[in-house]
Design a protein around this motif. Structure first.
Motif, mmCIF file in Angstrom:
data_model
loop_
_atom_site.group_PDB
_atom_site.id
_atom_site.type_symbol
_atom_site.label_atom_id
_atom_site.label_comp_id
_atom_site.label_asym_id
_atom_site.label_seq_id
_atom_site.Cartn_x
_atom_site.Cartn_y
_atom_site.Cartn_z
ATOM 1 N N GLU A 5 -4.724 0.055 5.668
ATOM 2 C CA GLU A 5 -3.925 -1.161 5.529
ATOM 3 C C GLU A 5 -2.612 -0.899 4.793
ATOM 4 N N ASN A 6 -2.633 0.061 3.880
ATOM 5 C CA ASN A 6 -1.438 0.328 3.073
ATOM 6 C C ASN A 6 -0.531 1.399 3.679
ATOM 7 N N LYS A 29 2.431 2.750 5.407
ATOM 8 C CA LYS A 29 3.769 2.230 5.683
ATOM 9 C C LYS A 29 4.582 3.150 6.586
ATOM 10 N N ASP A 77 2.092 8.401 5.821
ATOM 11 C CA ASP A 77 0.838 7.928 5.233
ATOM 12 C C ASP A 77 -0.320 8.107 6.208
#
Length: 214
Positions: free
Chosen positions: A24-25, A27, A88
């Motif tokens: 989810e994080n 980027k 990421d």
């Protein structure tokens, strides 16, 4: 670059079932073998910067309209154009099996991941029950335009060998699970013939999340 003849719709794949494996994080994301960019476009809706690598000119030119940056090249040829410690998440949706040396590619890409970066992969399962049935009963190994025995596949994987590949090149497998499993009752009979020890043969692919050991 010469276009490889593929069935209609081959390069238009949303792969919605793989979205949940993307952190989810995340980027900054690299989609290796991005096709026309539909999967990456879904990730961009979540606010991510998405790069793509695509070897075929036609799909790559379509992806340019959807992603932040597209490199038209093989993943091996594109590595030097990727910034270090930037992504990421690096995604391989049914791509590793097309590489001559996926181990070397995964090892090199560790330098392109951020400290908490991960590799997310979808890998065809050569033990898929329909494939085993053809091998065992029809005694045949026939290459096809797409699917598990795609004629452009150089490598073939099982759940065990996927984990071993990542471990051998310095990754910890955080998650691996079957996806796109059959619901056919015929599989249950097939599994029974193997004393219910062929449960992994239910799945067309395995989704895997791996992180470099630091």
């Amino acid at each position: 670059m010469q276009t490889i003849e593929k069935p209609e719709g081959y390069y238009v794949q949303y792969r919605e079932e793989m979205i949940k494996y993307i952190p989810e994080n995340a980027k900054t994301i690299l989609d290796v073998g991005c096709s026309e960019g539909f999967f990456g476009a879904e990730l961009k809706k979540k606010g991510a910067i998405v790069w793509g690598i695509e070897i075929e000119d036609g799909p790559a030119n379509a992806a340019v309209k959807r992603l932040d940056k597209v490199i038209i090249n093989t993943v091996e040829g594109a590595i030097d154009q990727l910034p270090d410690a930037y992504f990421d998440c690096i995604v391989f949706n049914d791509v590793l099996e097309h590489l001559l040396d996926p181990d070397a590619v995964l090892f090199t890409l560790k330098n392109k991941l951020t400290v908490n970066g991960v590799i997310v992969t979808s890998v065809p399962n050569v033990r898929y029950w329909k494939n085993l049935r053809k091998l065992l009963y029809k005694r045949d190994w026939k290459y096809e335009p797409n699917g598990i025995l795609d004629r452009t596949h150089f490598r073939f994987f099982t759940k065990i060998s996927i984990v071993r590949m990542f471990n051998d090149v310095g990754y910890d497998v955080l998650k691996i699970e079957g996806i796109n499993g059959t619901k056919s009752i015929r599989f249950d009979f097939f599994n029974a013939m193997f004393l219910f020890k062929a449960g992994d043969a239910r799945y067309l692919q395995f989704a895997c999340v791996a992180k470099p050991t630091r």
